[in-house]
Design an enzyme around this catalytic site. Structure first.
Site, PDB file in Angstrom:
ATOM      1  N   GLY A 170      18.150  -7.445   8.581  1.00 36.12           N
ATOM      2  CA  GLY A 170      17.045  -7.297   7.629  1.00 36.12           C
ATOM      3  C   GLY A 170      17.541  -7.284   6.196  1.00 36.12           C
ATOM      4  O   GLY A 170      17.158  -6.428   5.396  1.00 36.12           O
TER       5      GLY A 170
ATOM      6  N   SER B 203      15.182   7.438   8.935  1.00 31.88           N
ATOM      7  CA  SER B 203      14.192   7.794   7.903  1.00 31.88           C
ATOM      8  C   SER B 203      14.031   9.301   7.895  1.00 31.88           C
ATOM      9  O   SER B 203      14.214   9.960   8.930  1.00 31.88           O
ATOM     10  CB  SER B 203      12.837   7.156   8.217  1.00 31.88           C
ATOM     11  OG  SER B 203      11.814   7.781   7.457  1.00 31.88           O
TER      12      SER B 203
ATOM     13  N   TYR C 127       6.166   5.647  13.958  1.00 33.47           N
ATOM     14  CA  TYR C 127       7.361   5.423  13.127  1.00 33.47           C
ATOM     15  C   TYR C 127       8.347   6.578  13.294  1.00 33.47           C
ATOM     16  O   TYR C 127       9.548   6.358  13.468  1.00 33.47           O
ATOM     17  CB  TYR C 127       6.924   5.268  11.674  1.00 33.47           C
ATOM     18  CG  TYR C 127       8.029   4.928  10.708  1.00 33.47           C
ATOM     19  CD1 TYR C 127       8.635   3.679  10.734  1.00 33.47           C
ATOM     20  CD2 TYR C 127       8.456   5.842   9.750  1.00 33.47           C
ATOM     21  CE1 TYR C 127       9.649   3.349   9.836  1.00 33.47           C
ATOM     22  CE2 TYR C 127       9.449   5.528   8.839  1.00 33.47           C
ATOM     23  CZ  TYR C 127      10.042   4.284   8.880  1.00 33.47           C
ATOM     24  OH  TYR C 127      11.039   3.966   7.985  1.00 33.47           O
TER      25      TYR C 127
ATOM     26  N   ALA D 198       8.667   8.600  15.748  1.00 32.89           N
ATOM     27  CA  ALA D 198       9.263   8.571  17.092  1.00 32.89           C
ATOM     28  C   ALA D 198      10.409   7.571  17.136  1.00 32.89           C
ATOM     29  O   ALA D 198      11.469   7.840  17.713  1.00 32.89           O
ATOM     30  CB  ALA D 198       8.204   8.211  18.126  1.00 32.89           C
ATOM     31  N   THR D 199      10.206   6.410  16.494  1.00 30.66           N
ATOM     32  CA  THR D 199      11.284   5.411  16.526  1.00 30.66           C
ATOM     33  C   THR D 199      12.494   5.906  15.732  1.00 30.66           C
ATOM     34  O   THR D 199      13.635   5.670  16.124  1.00 30.66           O
ATOM     35  CB  THR D 199      10.830   4.035  15.971  1.00 30.66           C
ATOM     36  OG1 THR D 199      10.516   4.127  14.576  1.00 30.66           O
ATOM     37  CG2 THR D 199       9.638   3.487  16.736  1.00 30.66           C
ATOM     38  N   LYS D 200      12.249   6.592  14.625  1.00 34.27           N
ATOM     39  CA  LYS D 200      13.385   7.045  13.812  1.00 34.27           C
ATOM     40  C   LYS D 200      14.068   8.269  14.423  1.00 34.27           C
ATOM     41  O   LYS D 200      15.278   8.457  14.257  1.00 34.27           O
ATOM     42  CB  LYS D 200      12.921   7.307  12.373  1.00 34.27           C
ATOM     43  CG  LYS D 200      12.476   6.036  11.648  1.00 34.27           C
ATOM     44  CD  LYS D 200      13.575   4.957  11.639  1.00 34.27           C
ATOM     45  CE  LYS D 200      13.206   3.746  10.811  1.00 34.27           C
ATOM     46  NZ  LYS D 200      14.289   2.735  10.736  1.00 34.27           N
TER      47      LYS D 200
HETATM   48  P1  NAP Z   1      11.252  -4.115   3.928  1.00 34.06           P
HETATM   49  O1  NAP Z   1      11.338  -4.216   2.452  1.00 34.06           O
HETATM   50  O2  NAP Z   1       9.928  -4.207   4.598  1.00 34.06           O
HETATM   51  O3  NAP Z   1      12.255  -5.208   4.569  1.00 34.06           O
HETATM   52  C1  NAP Z   1      12.368  -5.317   5.964  1.00 34.06           C
HETATM   53  C2  NAP Z   1      13.523  -6.211   6.320  1.00 34.06           C
HETATM   54  O4  NAP Z   1      13.660  -6.204   7.744  1.00 34.06           O
HETATM   55  C3  NAP Z   1      13.299  -7.653   5.918  1.00 34.06           C
HETATM   56  O5  NAP Z   1      14.545  -8.212   5.556  1.00 34.06           O
HETATM   57  C4  NAP Z   1      12.780  -8.300   7.201  1.00 34.06           C
HETATM   58  O6  NAP Z   1      13.076  -9.708   7.307  1.00 34.06           O
HETATM   59  C5  NAP Z   1      13.593  -7.545   8.221  1.00 34.06           C
HETATM   60  N1  NAP Z   1      13.003  -7.554   9.564  1.00 34.06           N
HETATM   61  C6  NAP Z   1      11.809  -7.058   9.970  1.00 34.06           C
HETATM   62  N2  NAP Z   1      11.656  -7.252  11.294  1.00 34.06           N
HETATM   63  C7  NAP Z   1      12.779  -7.886  11.728  1.00 34.06           C
HETATM   64  C8  NAP Z   1      13.216  -8.371  12.985  1.00 34.06           C
HETATM   65  N3  NAP Z   1      12.464  -8.239  14.081  1.00 34.06           N
HETATM   66  N4  NAP Z   1      14.425  -8.983  13.061  1.00 34.06           N
HETATM   67  C9  NAP Z   1      15.203  -9.126  11.966  1.00 34.06           C
HETATM   68  N5  NAP Z   1      14.837  -8.694  10.746  1.00 34.06           N
HETATM   69  C10 NAP Z   1      13.634  -8.085  10.626  1.00 34.06           C
HETATM   70  O7  NAP Z   1      11.875  -2.738   4.455  1.00 34.06           O
HETATM   71  P2  NAP Z   1      12.809  -1.665   3.697  1.00 34.06           P
HETATM   72  O8  NAP Z   1      11.937  -0.728   2.951  1.00 34.06           O
HETATM   73  O9  NAP Z   1      13.924  -2.349   2.997  1.00 34.06           O
HETATM   74  O10 NAP Z   1      13.358  -0.846   4.980  1.00 34.06           O
HETATM   75  C11 NAP Z   1      14.610  -1.131   5.570  1.00 34.06           C
HETATM   76  C12 NAP Z   1      14.961  -0.015   6.548  1.00 34.06           C
HETATM   77  O11 NAP Z   1      14.935   1.241   5.865  1.00 34.06           O
HETATM   78  C13 NAP Z   1      13.979   0.118   7.721  1.00 34.06           C
HETATM   79  O12 NAP Z   1      14.691   0.447   8.900  1.00 34.06           O
HETATM   80  C14 NAP Z   1      13.093   1.279   7.295  1.00 34.06           C
HETATM   81  O13 NAP Z   1      12.518   1.946   8.386  1.00 34.06           O
HETATM   82  C15 NAP Z   1      14.085   2.149   6.555  1.00 34.06           C
HETATM   83  N6  NAP Z   1      13.465   3.073   5.590  1.00 34.06           N
HETATM   84  C16 NAP Z   1      12.720   2.611   4.539  1.00 34.06           C
HETATM   85  C17 NAP Z   1      12.153   3.536   3.670  1.00 34.06           C
HETATM   86  C18 NAP Z   1      11.315   3.114   2.479  1.00 34.06           C
HETATM   87  O14 NAP Z   1      10.692   4.001   1.872  1.00 34.06           O
HETATM   88  N7  NAP Z   1      11.275   1.860   2.108  1.00 34.06           N
HETATM   89  C19 NAP Z   1      12.350   4.906   3.868  1.00 34.06           C
HETATM   90  C20 NAP Z   1      13.105   5.330   4.951  1.00 34.06           C
HETATM   91  C21 NAP Z   1      13.673   4.398   5.796  1.00 34.06           C
HETATM   92  P3  NAP Z   1      12.065 -10.861   6.717  1.00 34.06           P
HETATM   93  O15 NAP Z   1      12.137 -10.776   5.216  1.00 34.06           O
HETATM   94  O16 NAP Z   1      12.617 -12.144   7.225  1.00 34.06           O
HETATM   95  O17 NAP Z   1      10.703 -10.504   7.220  1.00 34.06           O
END
Ligand code: NAP
Length: 244
Positions: A9, A139, A152, A154-156
């Protein structure tokens, strides 16, 4: 050959920031993404401009055949694998009474199965070399009840517990496994939150601000370094004090 890191991702958000931070640390980077080819290529171009190698891999991490094919390509392109960052994740907030099956199944598949698929393939390669680092992005919702996040969280929570078990199994093979649990981070993932709720959330954070993707990337970089060579199985919460 230099050291190689795979970041899942990495086309956007936190994954992109981690990929660029590890490139600055000197790693060649395998950039995984699911659908956004243009953004993934942009990430790779930024990484190459830092003087290291970057290759993009389109693979849905929840599908084991696509994950296996990606790891085969990575072996051809880079040789070994030193770091895996399991970051690809989705959020689809809904109160329990509104949760629908397709959304539930998608979240479980990407946020849990996807992490296990990639960790398994990475561990197979790292075990042969007797060294490696796996970082699972969790998370704060894994340790803090947030309304609307039954699925969400539960997954984390699963990410935290798989981190401990993987760490115990893989320690004798020289592989460390840790998790980073961010609070609110300003990425596309937060765009679904209505403006009035954003203010409410910021007010609830003792540091009175959201984290940045770079904040998370800096911690991941440190966890990959030899400075943390005796730490495994832990979850580092990075939330501006939100969970206190
Ligand atoms: P984001 O901006 O929505 O980006 C998601 C990324 O994951 C994108 O690169 C997307 O690829 C990729 N992705 C989604 N489904 C996929 C799959 N099935 N196979 C391969 N790649 C996939 O998310 P983010 O905020 O950066 O979050 C990244 C991680 O941090 C996640 O695990 C999230 O739960 C965790 N997190 C985020 C936050 C927050 O506040 N943002 C807080 C705590 C934890 P495409 O661009 O090709 O769709």
């Amino acid at each position: 050959m230099g050291k190689t890191a795979l970041v899942t991702g990495a086309s956007r958000g936190i994954g992109k920031a981690i990929a660029i931070r590890l490139a600055k640390d000197g790693y060649d980077i395998a950039v995984n993404y699911n659908s956004n080819t243009e953004k993934a290529e942009q990430t790779a171009a930024e990484i190459r401009s830092l003087g290291v190698k970057a290759v993009t891999y389109k693979a849905d991490t929840s599908k084991i055949d696509e994950v296996k094919a990606m790891f085969r390509e990575i072996r051809k392109d880079f040789g070994g694998l030193d770091v895996l960052v399991n970051n690809a994740g989705v959020v689809d907030d809904a109160y329990l009474l509104m949760v629908n099956q397709p959304s539930l199944e998608k979240s479980l598949a990407i946020n849990i199965q996807g992490y296990i698929n990639c960790a398994q393939q990475a561990a197979l390669r790292m075990a042969g070399a007797g060294t490696g680092v796996i970082i699972n992005i969790s998370s704060v919702s894994s340790v803090l009840a947030v309304e609307g996040q039954t699925v969400y969280s539960a997954t984390k929570g699963a990410v935290n517990s798989m981190t401990a078990t993987m760490a115990k199994e893989l320690a004798p093979r020289g592989i460390r496994v840790n998790a980073v649990a961010p609070g609110f981070v300003g990425t596309d993932m937060l765009k679904s939150i209505p403006g009035d709720l954003v203010d409410k959330y910021i007010d609830s954070i003792p540091m009175k601000k959201f984290g940045t993707a770079d904040d998370v990337a800096n911690v991941v970089s440190s966890l990959c370094s030899d400075g943390f060579s005796y730490m495994t199985g832990q979850v580092l919460v990075l939330d501006g004090g939100l969970s206190l």
